[in-house]
Design an enzyme around this catalytic site. Sequence first.
Site, PDB file in Angstrom:
ATOM      1  N   HIS A  51      13.091  46.031 -44.026  1.00  0.00           N
ATOM      2  CA  HIS A  51      11.934  45.352 -43.431  1.00  0.00           C
ATOM      3  C   HIS A  51      12.124  45.211 -41.932  1.00  0.00           C
ATOM      4  O   HIS A  51      13.169  45.571 -41.394  1.00  0.00           O
ATOM      5  CB  HIS A  51      11.634  44.027 -44.125  1.00  0.00           C
ATOM      6  CG  HIS A  51      12.696  42.967 -44.015  1.00  0.00           C
ATOM      7  ND1 HIS A  51      13.960  43.111 -44.541  1.00  0.00           N
ATOM      8  CD2 HIS A  51      12.665  41.724 -43.451  1.00  0.00           C
ATOM      9  CE1 HIS A  51      14.657  42.010 -44.317  1.00  0.00           C
ATOM     10  NE2 HIS A  51      13.901  41.159 -43.648  1.00  0.00           N
ATOM     11  N   HIS A  67      12.312  42.662 -39.767  1.00  0.00           N
ATOM     12  CA  HIS A  67      12.971  41.562 -39.046  1.00  0.00           C
ATOM     13  C   HIS A  67      14.106  42.073 -38.160  1.00  0.00           C
ATOM     14  O   HIS A  67      14.769  43.052 -38.486  1.00  0.00           O
ATOM     15  CB  HIS A  67      13.497  40.505 -40.030  1.00  0.00           C
ATOM     16  CG  HIS A  67      12.415  39.634 -40.591  1.00  0.00           C
ATOM     17  ND1 HIS A  67      12.556  38.907 -41.746  1.00  0.00           N
ATOM     18  CD2 HIS A  67      11.159  39.368 -40.124  1.00  0.00           C
ATOM     19  CE1 HIS A  67      11.434  38.233 -41.981  1.00  0.00           C
ATOM     20  NE2 HIS A  67      10.581  38.502 -41.019  1.00  0.00           N
ATOM     21  N   ASP A  96      17.084  41.075 -37.540  1.00  0.00           N
ATOM     22  CA  ASP A  96      18.446  41.201 -38.090  1.00  0.00           C
ATOM     23  C   ASP A  96      18.528  42.340 -39.130  1.00  0.00           C
ATOM     24  O   ASP A  96      19.545  42.483 -39.813  1.00  0.00           O
ATOM     25  CB  ASP A  96      18.932  39.867 -38.683  1.00  0.00           C
ATOM     26  CG  ASP A  96      18.074  39.383 -39.837  1.00  0.00           C
ATOM     27  OD1 ASP A  96      16.832  39.474 -39.754  1.00  0.00           O
ATOM     28  OD2 ASP A  96      18.651  38.899 -40.835  1.00  0.00           O
ATOM     29  N   HIS A  97      17.478  43.162 -39.212  1.00  0.00           N
ATOM     30  CA  HIS A  97      17.480  44.320 -40.127  1.00  0.00           C
ATOM     31  C   HIS A  97      17.126  45.624 -39.419  1.00  0.00           C
ATOM     32  O   HIS A  97      17.605  46.691 -39.814  1.00  0.00           O
ATOM     33  CB  HIS A  97      16.523  44.072 -41.298  1.00  0.00           C
ATOM     34  CG  HIS A  97      16.942  42.880 -42.107  1.00  0.00           C
ATOM     35  ND1 HIS A  97      17.668  43.001 -43.270  1.00  0.00           N
ATOM     36  CD2 HIS A  97      16.811  41.547 -41.876  1.00  0.00           C
ATOM     37  CE1 HIS A  97      17.938  41.790 -43.729  1.00  0.00           C
ATOM     38  NE2 HIS A  97      17.438  40.889 -42.894  1.00  0.00           N
ATOM     39  N   HIS A 131       8.688  38.257 -48.886  1.00  0.00           N
ATOM     40  CA  HIS A 131       9.442  37.844 -47.683  1.00  0.00           C
ATOM     41  C   HIS A 131       8.720  38.380 -46.443  1.00  0.00           C
ATOM     42  O   HIS A 131       8.440  37.633 -45.506  1.00  0.00           O
ATOM     43  CB  HIS A 131      10.862  38.377 -47.786  1.00  0.00           C
ATOM     44  CG  HIS A 131      11.725  38.074 -46.606  1.00  0.00           C
ATOM     45  ND1 HIS A 131      12.148  36.807 -46.304  1.00  0.00           N
ATOM     46  CD2 HIS A 131      12.244  38.881 -45.639  1.00  0.00           C
ATOM     47  CE1 HIS A 131      12.895  36.844 -45.195  1.00  0.00           C
ATOM     48  NE2 HIS A 131      12.955  38.084 -44.783  1.00  0.00           N
ATOM     49  N   ASP A 148      16.236  41.287 -48.014  1.00  0.00           N
ATOM     50  CA  ASP A 148      16.017  39.840 -48.111  1.00  0.00           C
ATOM     51  C   ASP A 148      15.057  39.497 -49.250  1.00  0.00           C
ATOM     52  O   ASP A 148      14.431  38.434 -49.237  1.00  0.00           O
ATOM     53  CB  ASP A 148      15.440  39.284 -46.794  1.00  0.00           C
ATOM     54  CG  ASP A 148      16.475  39.227 -45.682  1.00  0.00           C
ATOM     55  OD1 ASP A 148      17.644  39.562 -45.933  1.00  0.00           O
ATOM     56  OD2 ASP A 148      16.094  38.859 -44.548  1.00  0.00           O
ATOM     57  N   HIS A 185      22.410  39.122 -46.969  1.00  0.00           N
ATOM     58  CA  HIS A 185      23.006  37.911 -46.384  1.00  0.00           C
ATOM     59  C   HIS A 185      24.011  37.252 -47.330  1.00  0.00           C
ATOM     60  O   HIS A 185      23.867  37.330 -48.551  1.00  0.00           O
ATOM     61  CB  HIS A 185      21.927  36.865 -46.066  1.00  0.00           C
ATOM     62  CG  HIS A 185      21.024  37.252 -44.937  1.00  0.00           C
ATOM     63  ND1 HIS A 185      21.304  36.977 -43.624  1.00  0.00           N
ATOM     64  CD2 HIS A 185      19.832  37.910 -44.936  1.00  0.00           C
ATOM     65  CE1 HIS A 185      20.323  37.432 -42.853  1.00  0.00           C
ATOM     66  NE2 HIS A 185      19.423  38.011 -43.625  1.00  0.00           N
TER      67      HIS A 185
HETATM   68 FE    FE Z   1      17.474  38.824 -42.884  1.00  0.00          FE
HETATM   69 ZN    ZN Z   2      14.298  39.003 -43.254  1.00  0.00          ZN
END
Ligand code: FE
Ligand code: ZN
Length: 277
Positions: A78, A80, A82-83, A136, A155, A193
Site C-alpha cells: 500500500h 503509506h 513506511d511501505h 486499512h 498492514d 509491523h
Molecule cells: Fe505500516
Molecule cells: Zn499502513
Amino acid sequence: MSYSNGYIKDMLAKENYLFELNAGIKVLMFPCLNDNYGYLVHHESSGHTACIDTPDADEIIAQCKKMNWQVTHILNTHHHFDHAGGNERVKNFFNATVYGFIHDKERIPEIDVLLEDLEELNLLGSKIKIFHTPGHTLGHIIYHFPEAKVIFVGDTLFSLGCGRVFEGTMNQMWDSLNLFKKLDPETIIFCAHEYTESNAKFACYIDPDNEKLKKMQQKIINLRKQNMPTLPSTIKVELELNPFLGRNFKNIAQNLGIEGASPEAIFARVRAEKDRF
Ligand code: FE
Ligand code: ZN
C-alpha cells in the site's frame, strides 16, 4: 505504536532472520524504522529477489549487500510512507521493477506494473497471487505464494491484530479479513509491523477467558524481553487466537453486551475498542 527509544535500539541490534521455505524460497526478515519489518524474498535458481515494500531503503540495500542479492522486484502492499517511501531509491539503486495496485497508481511512487485483484504473477520461480484487501487503505493488496505457503499481508493483518481502518469501511475490512479463512492453515504469515505484544494485551482484555490466548501472551512477552521477533505467524494460529477473525466472537460479544449482533457489527465494535485501548 510507542516504544521507548532504548527498546527500539535493542531490537535493531538483532539484525536479521533467514527463513528457508518450500519451492526454493528464502525470506530474510529484518527490523527497520520504529517497528516495521523489511522482507527480502529470494529465489536461488532464477536469481530473483523481491522486496516486500520499501520501509527503509538504506537498510534494504545494506541487507542485500550482506546476502549478495540484487532487488529485481519491489512488491508494494500500500501507499503509506513506511511501505512505499523507499521505492525511488531502491528502484534506482538496483534498477528494479515496482508493482502495486492499479487504483493506487497515483499514490505509489515509481510504480511500473499495475496489479488487479486476483491477478497471478510468475516471479521467483513461483506463482504469486494478488488479493485486494481494502480497509486499512482502499488500495491495499497482499501477496500469496501458494507453493511456498507464505503470505505477505502488509498492514491488513497483524499477529493477534489487524490494521486500523483508515480509508475503507469496517465492512470492507471484515470482508478482507475473511479471505484468510480460505487459505491453507499451514500458511506462514509475514506482517509489516511488530505489534504483537500490545495486540496480545488487547486480545486478553477483549477475550479474557481464553486460556490459550493467555499462554500465547506469555510466550510473546518472553520473546520480546529477548528482543526476538514474534513473527512469522500462521493462518492456523491467527484463526484460533486473533480476536478480529471471528472464532471467539460469541464470547467477545457476550462480554461487550452485544449478544446476537452480526459478525460485521462485532468486528466493528472490537476494532473501535482497540482504537480506544
Ligand atoms: Fe505500516
Ligand atoms: Zn499502513
